[in-house]
Design an enzyme around this catalytic site. Structure first.
Site, mmCIF file in Angstrom:
data_model
loop_
_atom_site.group_PDB
_atom_site.id
_atom_site.type_symbol
_atom_site.label_atom_id
_atom_site.label_comp_id
_atom_site.label_asym_id
_atom_site.label_seq_id
_atom_site.Cartn_x
_atom_site.Cartn_y
_atom_site.Cartn_z
ATOM 1 N N ASP A 168 0.807 -1.220 0.000
ATOM 2 C CA ASP A 168 0.000 0.000 0.000
ATOM 3 C C ASP A 168 0.840 1.270 0.000
ATOM 4 O O ASP A 168 0.460 2.287 0.577
ATOM 5 C CB ASP A 168 -0.973 -0.001 1.205
ATOM 6 C CG ASP A 168 -1.805 -1.273 1.236
ATOM 7 O OD1 ASP A 168 -2.195 -1.725 0.149
ATOM 8 O OD2 ASP A 168 -2.040 -1.812 2.333
ATOM 9 N N LYS B 175 1.790 1.948 -5.205
ATOM 10 C CA LYS B 175 2.327 1.349 -6.443
ATOM 11 C C LYS B 175 1.372 1.588 -7.613
ATOM 12 O O LYS B 175 1.798 1.861 -8.728
ATOM 13 C CB LYS B 175 2.528 -0.172 -6.261
ATOM 14 C CG LYS B 175 3.529 -0.524 -5.162
ATOM 15 C CD LYS B 175 3.644 -2.028 -4.972
ATOM 16 C CE LYS B 175 2.414 -2.680 -4.368
ATOM 17 N NZ LYS B 175 2.122 -2.304 -2.980
ATOM 18 N N GLY C 14 -4.578 -4.494 -3.546
ATOM 19 C CA GLY C 14 -5.607 -3.460 -3.704
ATOM 20 C C GLY C 14 -4.907 -2.172 -4.066
ATOM 21 O O GLY C 14 -4.136 -1.639 -3.281
ATOM 22 N N HIS C 15 -5.124 -1.719 -5.286
ATOM 23 C CA HIS C 15 -4.469 -0.498 -5.750
ATOM 24 C C HIS C 15 -5.540 0.543 -6.047
ATOM 25 O O HIS C 15 -6.438 0.289 -6.852
ATOM 26 C CB HIS C 15 -3.678 -0.754 -7.036
ATOM 27 C CG HIS C 15 -2.734 -1.912 -6.944
ATOM 28 N ND1 HIS C 15 -1.728 -1.968 -6.012
ATOM 29 C CD2 HIS C 15 -2.649 -3.044 -7.671
ATOM 30 C CE1 HIS C 15 -1.051 -3.091 -6.181
ATOM 31 N NE2 HIS C 15 -1.603 -3.775 -7.170
ATOM 32 N N GLN D 244 1.830 -6.477 -3.378
ATOM 33 C CA GLN D 244 2.434 -6.601 -2.053
ATOM 34 C C GLN D 244 3.780 -5.860 -2.001
ATOM 35 O O GLN D 244 3.940 -4.890 -2.704
ATOM 36 C CB GLN D 244 2.586 -8.066 -1.617
ATOM 37 C CG GLN D 244 1.262 -8.772 -1.424
ATOM 38 C CD GLN D 244 0.580 -9.162 -2.724
ATOM 39 O OE1 GLN D 244 1.189 -9.796 -3.569
ATOM 40 N NE2 GLN D 244 -0.667 -8.785 -2.889
ATOM 41 N N ASP E 28 2.685 14.640 1.446
ATOM 42 C CA ASP E 28 1.674 15.614 1.891
ATOM 43 C C ASP E 28 1.058 15.232 3.231
ATOM 44 O O ASP E 28 0.647 16.098 4.012
ATOM 45 C CB ASP E 28 0.565 15.752 0.824
ATOM 46 C CG ASP E 28 -0.016 14.412 0.405
ATOM 47 O OD1 ASP E 28 0.766 13.549 -0.049
ATOM 48 O OD2 ASP E 28 -1.235 14.206 0.547
HETATM 49 P P1 GDP Z 1 -0.722 0.124 -3.592
HETATM 50 O O1 GDP Z 1 -1.335 -1.130 -3.073
HETATM 51 O O2 GDP Z 1 0.754 0.196 -3.369
HETATM 52 O O3 GDP Z 1 -1.090 0.408 -5.030
HETATM 53 O O4 GDP Z 1 -1.324 1.314 -2.715
HETATM 54 P P2 GDP Z 1 -2.876 1.526 -2.281
HETATM 55 O O5 GDP Z 1 -3.626 2.021 -3.474
HETATM 56 O O6 GDP Z 1 -3.389 0.341 -1.557
HETATM 57 O O7 GDP Z 1 -2.715 2.662 -1.177
HETATM 58 C C1 GDP Z 1 -2.156 3.909 -1.483
HETATM 59 C C2 GDP Z 1 -3.223 5.005 -1.262
HETATM 60 O O8 GDP Z 1 -2.571 6.261 -1.223
HETATM 61 C C3 GDP Z 1 -4.250 5.109 -2.375
HETATM 62 O O9 GDP Z 1 -5.480 5.469 -1.801
HETATM 63 C C4 GDP Z 1 -3.712 6.238 -3.264
HETATM 64 O O10 GDP Z 1 -4.746 6.940 -3.938
HETATM 65 C C5 GDP Z 1 -3.068 7.118 -2.242
HETATM 66 N N1 GDP Z 1 -1.886 7.857 -2.708
HETATM 67 C C6 GDP Z 1 -0.905 7.458 -3.548
HETATM 68 N N2 GDP Z 1 0.071 8.397 -3.629
HETATM 69 C C7 GDP Z 1 -0.319 9.418 -2.823
HETATM 70 C C8 GDP Z 1 0.273 10.671 -2.443
HETATM 71 O O11 GDP Z 1 1.370 11.028 -2.862
HETATM 72 N N3 GDP Z 1 -0.439 11.434 -1.533
HETATM 73 C C9 GDP Z 1 -1.634 11.049 -1.028
HETATM 74 N N4 GDP Z 1 -2.242 11.837 -0.129
HETATM 75 N N5 GDP Z 1 -2.211 9.880 -1.349
HETATM 76 C C10 GDP Z 1 -1.562 9.073 -2.225
HETATM 77 P P1 IMO Z 2 -0.905 -4.361 -2.144
HETATM 78 O O1 IMO Z 2 -0.513 -4.910 -3.499
HETATM 79 C C1 IMO Z 2 -0.935 -4.878 2.178
HETATM 80 C C2 IMO Z 2 -0.990 -8.996 3.674
HETATM 81 C C3 IMO Z 2 -2.228 -9.458 4.409
HETATM 82 C C4 IMO Z 2 -1.625 -10.465 5.387
HETATM 83 C C5 IMO Z 2 -0.516 -11.103 4.549
HETATM 84 C C6 IMO Z 2 -0.896 -12.449 3.941
HETATM 85 O O2 IMO Z 2 -2.184 -3.620 -2.142
HETATM 86 O O3 IMO Z 2 0.232 -3.614 -1.540
HETATM 87 P P2 IMO Z 2 -2.466 -13.107 1.906
HETATM 88 O O4 IMO Z 2 -3.950 -12.927 1.718
HETATM 89 O O5 IMO Z 2 -1.628 -12.494 0.861
HETATM 90 O O6 IMO Z 2 -2.087 -14.552 2.150
HETATM 91 O O7 IMO Z 2 -2.155 -12.356 3.305
HETATM 92 O O8 IMO Z 2 -0.196 -10.174 3.525
HETATM 93 N N1 IMO Z 2 -1.224 -8.449 2.332
HETATM 94 C C7 IMO Z 2 -1.164 -7.145 2.031
HETATM 95 N N2 IMO Z 2 -0.972 -6.068 2.808
HETATM 96 N N3 IMO Z 2 -1.063 -4.721 0.849
HETATM 97 C C8 IMO Z 2 -1.228 -5.788 0.044
HETATM 98 O O9 IMO Z 2 -1.210 -5.711 -1.297
HETATM 99 C C9 IMO Z 2 -1.325 -7.081 0.627
HETATM 100 N N4 IMO Z 2 -1.505 -8.321 0.143
HETATM 101 C C10 IMO Z 2 -1.434 -9.155 1.194
HETATM 102 O O10 IMO Z 2 -2.876 -8.391 5.078
HETATM 103 O O11 IMO Z 2 -0.998 -9.780 6.453
HETATM 104 MG MG MG Z 3 -2.796 -1.726 -1.728
#
Ligand code: GDP
Ligand code: IMO
Ligand code: MG
Length: 429
Positions: free
Chosen positions: A13, A16, A40-41, A223, A332
């Site tokens: 998270d 990416k 989850g992106h 991940q 930010d």
């Molecule tokens: P990922 O799994 O690595 O793709 O990340 P996630 O989407 O799960 O979580 C990142 C969250 O941060 C998302 O809600 C993005 O919209 C948000 N995000 C990404 N870059 C920035 C940033 O530079 N500033 C802020 N405030 N939010 C961001």
């Molecule tokens: P993104 O791509 C954050 C965590 C789960 C749990 C562990 C194992 O959005 O960064 P699993 O269901 O994969 O066997 O769970 O890994 N986990 C993540 N945490 N971001 C993710 O993906 C994750 N994918 C799995 O919460 O601790």
């Molecule tokens: Mg994510």
């Protein structure tokens, strides 16, 4: 050329999805090489928010060919749901390619993932319950089912029967659940087989040909480094290789073809699920980060555990992934703090560790050693050059760069596609 790998440097998270989307207009292919719908992106484009799980984030960019590589585990019903939802919003998904060698998540593995967690009780991992772990375990145990098996019903039946011989014993005798019938599994897996058939190809061959033809290929990790099954905080990890090496094994493109590795680093730390997290905050500061950064899981909605930036983790991610560039995200979110702490080392039972301890119980006992940097109060979301950032924000970025030892090429100042400062080119320029 070139081939670029993009990885998470922390516990996932990091942003990416946004970074991939940002690079999307300059690349020809975006490849998901590990994980499945545990990811989850969130990608924000103008006033539209997209939450992607199984599909590569590049699917949102017109002209990009999104690829699900052999290293991914695919829940076919989630694939269809995501495709339909995007099509309904006007996104063209017709270019998607799916590896014939990717494994599918059969329904019994979703059940087993959930009941196994319940069975573990206090020792649970906090998985996403999507069947990821059991499906990778089947792959290694050689009782997995691959996408190509969908197109030979007698082979498919034999493979499901073989898997169920053990699975049904476990479901019945250990978990006290009902046994699963071969036919119900066949029905679910074959439901969408014809629809996806045109996407199913030898993606390794296609990607190598694309590189031969001078195309640009971006490999997008799900991940992150500390959730990698080999290099993460085992056993509190996911079941795939989320580090840069996984891009090769998970796609069929060799290490000699990779040109650069971009690490996505959130300006603070978060973790979902169980496991060690040295800089975790249980006070108002943690709540501040969760609220300001909207740190709730995209996949499960769980509140994310929050803490300060950990550069021991950052240095480890640099080493394991061979990072050539770092993108700092969510700078930010740190606006409005008197001082911004950065973890520079760990104290483990009186001994200072500059590097990630090899012994897992040392990681559990690690106490962060902080350096405090002065904060800033100005709204930075409209900054588009490094020089526009307040001096203290610039100093924070430069100190992180120094501590991690890799150039920080871009800085996220908001969730939107344009809310980014580009310092250096990320595509080899
Ligand atoms: P990922 O799994 O690595 O793709 O990340 P996630 O989407 O799960 O979580 C990142 C969250 O941060 C998302 O809600 C993005 O919209 C948000 N995000 C990404 N870059 C920035 C940033 O530079 N500033 C802020 N405030 N939010 C961001
Ligand atoms: P993104 O791509 C954050 C965590 C789960 C749990 C562990 C194992 O959005 O960064 P699993 O269901 O994969 O066997 O769970 O890994 N986990 C993540 N945490 N971001 C993710 O993906 C994750 N994918 C799995 O919460 O601790
Ligand atoms: Mg994510």
């Amino acid at each position: 050329m070139p081939a670029i790998v993009l990885v998470g440097t922390q516990w996932g998270d990091e942003g990416k999805g946004k970074a991939t989307d940002l690079l999307g207009s300059s690349v020809d292919y975006v490849v998901k090489f590990n994980g499945g719908n545990n990811a989850g992106h969130t990608v924000v484009i103008d006033d539209q928010t997209y939450a992607l799980h199984l599909l590569p984030s590049g699917i949102l960019t017109p002209g990009v060919t999104p690829v699900i590589g052999n290293g991914v585990v695919v829940d076919l019903s989630v694939l269809i749901e995501e495709l339909d939802a995007l099509e309904a919003r006007g996104v063209d998904t017709s270019r998607l390619l799916l590896s014939a060698n990717a494994h599918v998540i059969p329904p019994y593995n979703r059940v087993l993932d959930k009941v196994n967690e319940r069975f573990l009780g206090k020792r649970r991992l906090g998985t996403t319950g999507r069947g990821i772990g059991p499906t990778y375990a089947d792959k290694m145990s050689r009782v997995g089912i691959r996408v190509q098996d969908l197109y030979d019903e007698s082979i498919l039946r034999q493979k499901i029967e073989a898997a169920l011989e053990v699975k049904n014993q476990v479901l019945l005798k250990i978990y006290n659940r009902r046994a699963v019938e071969v036919d119900e599994v066949m029905t679910e897996l074959l439901l969408h087989a014809e629809r996806i058939r045109p996407m199913v190809i030898d993606t390794g061959l296609r990607l190598n040909q694309a590189l031969d033809d001078g195309k640009t290929v971006l490999f997008e990790a799900g991940q992150a480094t500390l959730l990698d099954v080999d290099h993460g905080t085992y056993p509190f990890v996911t079941s795939s290789n989320a580090t840069s090496g996984g891009a090769c094994t998970g796609s069929g493109v060799a290490p000699t073809r990779i040109d650069s590795v971009i690490g996505i680093l959130k300006a603070y730390s978060t973790r979902v699920g169980e496991g060690p997290f040295p800089t975790e905050l249980h006070d108002d500061s943690g709540e501040f980060l969760r609220k300001t950064g909207a740190e709730y899981g995209t996949t499960t909605g769980r509140p994310r555990r929050c803490g300060w930036l950990d550069t021991v983790v950052g240095r480890y991610a640099r080493r394991v992934n061979g990072l050539t560039d770092v993108v700092i995200t969510k700078l930010d979110v740190l606006t409005g703090l008197n001082t911004v702490p950065i973890c520079v080392a760990y104290d483990v039972r009186g001994t200072k560790h500059d590097e990630m301890p090899v012994n897992q119980s040392d990681v559990h006992h690690a106490k962060p050693i902080y350096e405090e940097l002065p904060g800033w109060w100005e709204d930075i979301s409209a900054c588009r050059t490094f020089e526009q950032l307040p001096a203290n924000a610039q100093a924070y970025v430069l100190r992180v760069e120094e501590l991690i030892g890799t150039r920080i090429s871009a800085i996220g100042v908001g969730p939107g596609r344009t809310e980014t400062i580009q310092r250096f080119g990320l595509l080899g320029d």
